[in-house]
Every structure is written in C-alpha cells, then in structure tokens.
Design a protein around this motif. Sequence first.
Motif, PDB file in Angstrom:
ATOM      1  N   GLU A 138       0.858  -1.193   0.000  1.00  0.00           N
ATOM      2  CA  GLU A 138       0.000   0.000   0.000  1.00  0.00           C
ATOM      3  C   GLU A 138       0.892   1.239   0.000  1.00  0.00           C
ATOM      4  O   GLU A 138       1.842   1.317   0.784  1.00  0.00           O
ATOM      5  N   TRP A 139       0.608   2.165  -0.893  1.00  0.00           N
ATOM      6  CA  TRP A 139       1.369   3.412  -1.008  1.00  0.00           C
ATOM      7  C   TRP A 139       0.467   4.599  -0.766  1.00  0.00           C
ATOM      8  O   TRP A 139      -0.743   4.532  -0.944  1.00  0.00           O
ATOM      9  N   ASN A 140       1.103   5.729  -0.437  1.00  0.00           N
ATOM     10  CA  ASN A 140       0.416   7.008  -0.464  1.00  0.00           C
ATOM     11  C   ASN A 140       1.029   7.823  -1.605  1.00  0.00           C
ATOM     12  O   ASN A 140       1.952   7.359  -2.279  1.00  0.00           O
ATOM     13  N   LEU A 141       0.545   9.023  -1.806  1.00  0.00           N
ATOM     14  CA  LEU A 141       1.027   9.851  -2.916  1.00  0.00           C
ATOM     15  C   LEU A 141       2.523  10.110  -2.817  1.00  0.00           C
ATOM     16  O   LEU A 141       3.247  10.035  -3.811  1.00  0.00           O
TER      17      LEU A 141
ATOM     18  N   GLN B 116       4.873   8.261  -1.502  1.00  0.00           N
ATOM     19  CA  GLN B 116       5.632   7.067  -1.871  1.00  0.00           C
ATOM     20  C   GLN B 116       5.669   6.881  -3.392  1.00  0.00           C
ATOM     21  O   GLN B 116       6.688   6.483  -3.946  1.00  0.00           O
ATOM     22  N   PHE B 117       4.558   7.165  -4.065  1.00  0.00           N
ATOM     23  CA  PHE B 117       4.557   7.065  -5.525  1.00  0.00           C
ATOM     24  C   PHE B 117       5.504   8.098  -6.126  1.00  0.00           C
ATOM     25  O   PHE B 117       6.283   7.787  -7.019  1.00  0.00           O
ATOM     26  N   GLU B 118       5.457   9.309  -5.617  1.00  0.00           N
ATOM     27  CA  GLU B 118       6.349  10.348  -6.125  1.00  0.00           C
ATOM     28  C   GLU B 118       7.810   9.981  -5.899  1.00  0.00           C
ATOM     29  O   GLU B 118       8.655  10.226  -6.756  1.00  0.00           O
ATOM     30  N   GLU B 119       8.134   9.358  -4.774  1.00  0.00           N
ATOM     31  CA  GLU B 119       9.505   8.903  -4.515  1.00  0.00           C
ATOM     32  C   GLU B 119       9.898   7.820  -5.515  1.00  0.00           C
ATOM     33  O   GLU B 119      11.001   7.821  -6.049  1.00  0.00           O
ATOM     34  N   ALA B 120       8.989   6.877  -5.776  1.00  0.00           N
ATOM     35  CA  ALA B 120       9.273   5.782  -6.714  1.00  0.00           C
ATOM     36  C   ALA B 120       9.504   6.302  -8.122  1.00  0.00           C
ATOM     37  O   ALA B 120      10.306   5.760  -8.869  1.00  0.00           O
ATOM     38  N   THR B 121       8.828   7.383  -8.502  1.00  0.00           N
ATOM     39  CA  THR B 121       8.974   7.910  -9.855  1.00  0.00           C
ATOM     40  C   THR B 121      10.297   8.646 -10.056  1.00  0.00           C
ATOM     41  O   THR B 121      10.672   8.922 -11.183  1.00  0.00           O
ATOM     42  N   LYS B 122      11.006   8.947  -8.980  1.00  0.00           N
ATOM     43  CA  LYS B 122      12.284   9.651  -9.119  1.00  0.00           C
ATOM     44  C   LYS B 122      13.405   8.752  -9.621  1.00  0.00           C
ATOM     45  O   LYS B 122      14.407   9.236 -10.102  1.00  0.00           O
ATOM     46  N   SER B 123      13.213   7.454  -9.511  1.00  0.00           N
ATOM     47  CA  SER B 123      14.251   6.538  -9.994  1.00  0.00           C
ATOM     48  C   SER B 123      14.066   6.307 -11.490  1.00  0.00           C
ATOM     49  O   SER B 123      12.982   6.505 -12.034  1.00  0.00           O
ATOM     50  N   PRO B 124      15.135   5.874 -12.163  1.00  0.00           N
ATOM     51  CA  PRO B 124      15.012   5.619 -13.610  1.00  0.00           C
ATOM     52  C   PRO B 124      14.175   4.380 -13.935  1.00  0.00           C
ATOM     53  O   PRO B 124      13.785   4.178 -15.070  1.00  0.00           O
TER      54      PRO B 124
ATOM     55  N   THR C 165      10.938   1.745 -14.003  1.00  0.00           N
ATOM     56  CA  THR C 165       9.503   1.893 -14.195  1.00  0.00           C
ATOM     57  C   THR C 165       8.802   1.763 -12.848  1.00  0.00           C
ATOM     58  O   THR C 165       9.148   0.907 -12.036  1.00  0.00           O
ATOM     59  N   ALA C 166       7.836   2.635 -12.612  1.00  0.00           N
ATOM     60  CA  ALA C 166       7.023   2.575 -11.396  1.00  0.00           C
ATOM     61  C   ALA C 166       5.560   2.640 -11.803  1.00  0.00           C
ATOM     62  O   ALA C 166       5.212   3.286 -12.788  1.00  0.00           O
ATOM     63  N   ALA C 167       4.718   1.962 -11.044  1.00  0.00           N
ATOM     64  CA  ALA C 167       3.285   1.981 -11.339  1.00  0.00           C
ATOM     65  C   ALA C 167       2.507   2.043 -10.033  1.00  0.00           C
ATOM     66  O   ALA C 167       2.882   1.419  -9.036  1.00  0.00           O
ATOM     67  N   PHE C 168       1.432   2.807 -10.059  1.00  0.00           N
ATOM     68  CA  PHE C 168       0.579   3.030  -8.902  1.00  0.00           C
ATOM     69  C   PHE C 168      -0.815   2.548  -9.269  1.00  0.00           C
ATOM     70  O   PHE C 168      -1.482   3.143 -10.122  1.00  0.00           O
TER      71      PHE C 168
ATOM     72  N   LYS D 199      -0.037   0.224  -4.475  1.00  0.00           N
ATOM     73  CA  LYS D 199      -1.476   0.333  -4.694  1.00  0.00           C
ATOM     74  C   LYS D 199      -2.079   1.224  -3.617  1.00  0.00           C
ATOM     75  O   LYS D 199      -1.480   1.442  -2.557  1.00  0.00           O
ATOM     76  N   ALA D 200      -3.264   1.744  -3.904  1.00  0.00           N
ATOM     77  CA  ALA D 200      -3.968   2.576  -2.934  1.00  0.00           C
ATOM     78  C   ALA D 200      -5.469   2.490  -3.176  1.00  0.00           C
ATOM     79  O   ALA D 200      -5.922   2.490  -4.323  1.00  0.00           O
ATOM     80  N   ASP D 201      -6.210   2.414  -2.080  1.00  0.00           N
ATOM     81  CA  ASP D 201      -7.661   2.490  -2.116  1.00  0.00           C
ATOM     82  C   ASP D 201      -8.004   3.963  -2.341  1.00  0.00           C
ATOM     83  O   ASP D 201      -7.717   4.809  -1.495  1.00  0.00           O
ATOM     84  N   LEU D 202      -8.576   4.275  -3.470  1.00  0.00           N
ATOM     85  CA  LEU D 202      -8.848   5.666  -3.843  1.00  0.00           C
ATOM     86  C   LEU D 202      -9.847   6.346  -2.901  1.00  0.00           C
ATOM     87  O   LEU D 202      -9.874   7.572  -2.822  1.00  0.00           O
ATOM     88  N   ASN D 203     -10.609   5.562  -2.156  1.00  0.00           N
ATOM     89  CA  ASN D 203     -11.522   6.152  -1.164  1.00  0.00           C
ATOM     90  C   ASN D 203     -10.754   6.941  -0.103  1.00  0.00           C
ATOM     91  O   ASN D 203     -11.300   7.863   0.494  1.00  0.00           O
ATOM     92  N   TYR D 204      -9.506   6.568   0.146  1.00  0.00           N
ATOM     93  CA  TYR D 204      -8.699   7.213   1.180  1.00  0.00           C
ATOM     94  C   TYR D 204      -7.621   8.128   0.628  1.00  0.00           C
ATOM     95  O   TYR D 204      -6.845   8.694   1.388  1.00  0.00           O
ATOM     96  N   HIS D 205      -7.538   8.231  -0.691  1.00  0.00           N
ATOM     97  CA  HIS D 205      -6.481   9.038  -1.307  1.00  0.00           C
ATOM     98  C   HIS D 205      -7.049   9.902  -2.435  1.00  0.00           C
ATOM     99  O   HIS D 205      -6.610   9.829  -3.579  1.00  0.00           O
ATOM    100  N   GLU D 206      -8.013  10.728  -2.095  1.00  0.00           N
ATOM    101  CA  GLU D 206      -8.657  11.588  -3.089  1.00  0.00           C
ATOM    102  C   GLU D 206      -7.680  12.565  -3.727  1.00  0.00           C
ATOM    103  O   GLU D 206      -7.863  12.977  -4.875  1.00  0.00           O
TER     104      GLU D 206
END
Length: 99
Positions: A3-6, A8-16, A18-21, A52-59
């Motif tokens: 489970e990620w939050n926004l 964590q996704f932004e941190e993952a995208t800083k690497s060269p 591939t990252a997916a959320f 992954k993230a449950d969009l109900n909690y990450h509007e």
Amino acid sequence: MEEWNLQQFEEATKSPATAAFYLYTPLCGTCQVASKMMEVVEQLLPDVKLGKADLNYHEEVAAQFGVESVPCLLVSKEGQPVEKIYAFRSVPHLYEKLS
C-alpha cells in the motif's frame, strides 16, 4: 503489492526504473479482477516498483492525476508520468505496458 500514499509514488517515480501506482476501490468488481492481474504482473516483473492505494482514502491522488475511474494504473518511466491505464485487458497486456 505494498500500500502506497502519494508521497511514496512520487519517490518511486524519481528513480530511472519503471514505477506503477494501482488505484482501486474495494467494492468495485472490475478492480477485484484487476487486482488479481496485478498480483501476477508483480511476480513477472520484480524490478518494476509497484504500489497500490484504495482511492476512497487518497482523493488527492485522483485530483492531482485526473483519475476518472477505477481501476486505474498510473505508469511512470524514467521519472516521467507516461500513461494512465483504465482497461487492464489481460496480464500479457499489462506486462507489455510495464516492461
């Protein structure tokens, strides 16, 4: 898949790499099928950073990336957002998109 939050996704995208959320809601039937596909893809592509993230909690994620529906897969390659996938179709399709 973790489970990620926004942030964590932004941190993952800083690497060269591939990252997916993967964004879902628990009561969505299509999301349940997509979740199973993502579990298989995670095993096939261990070098891809997946969260992954449950969009109900990450509007805020929906607002920032313009997510229109779930399931949704936000894909980033080489630090740049490249695609929003709504139609998961099949494991081979997802594998191709992420490899």
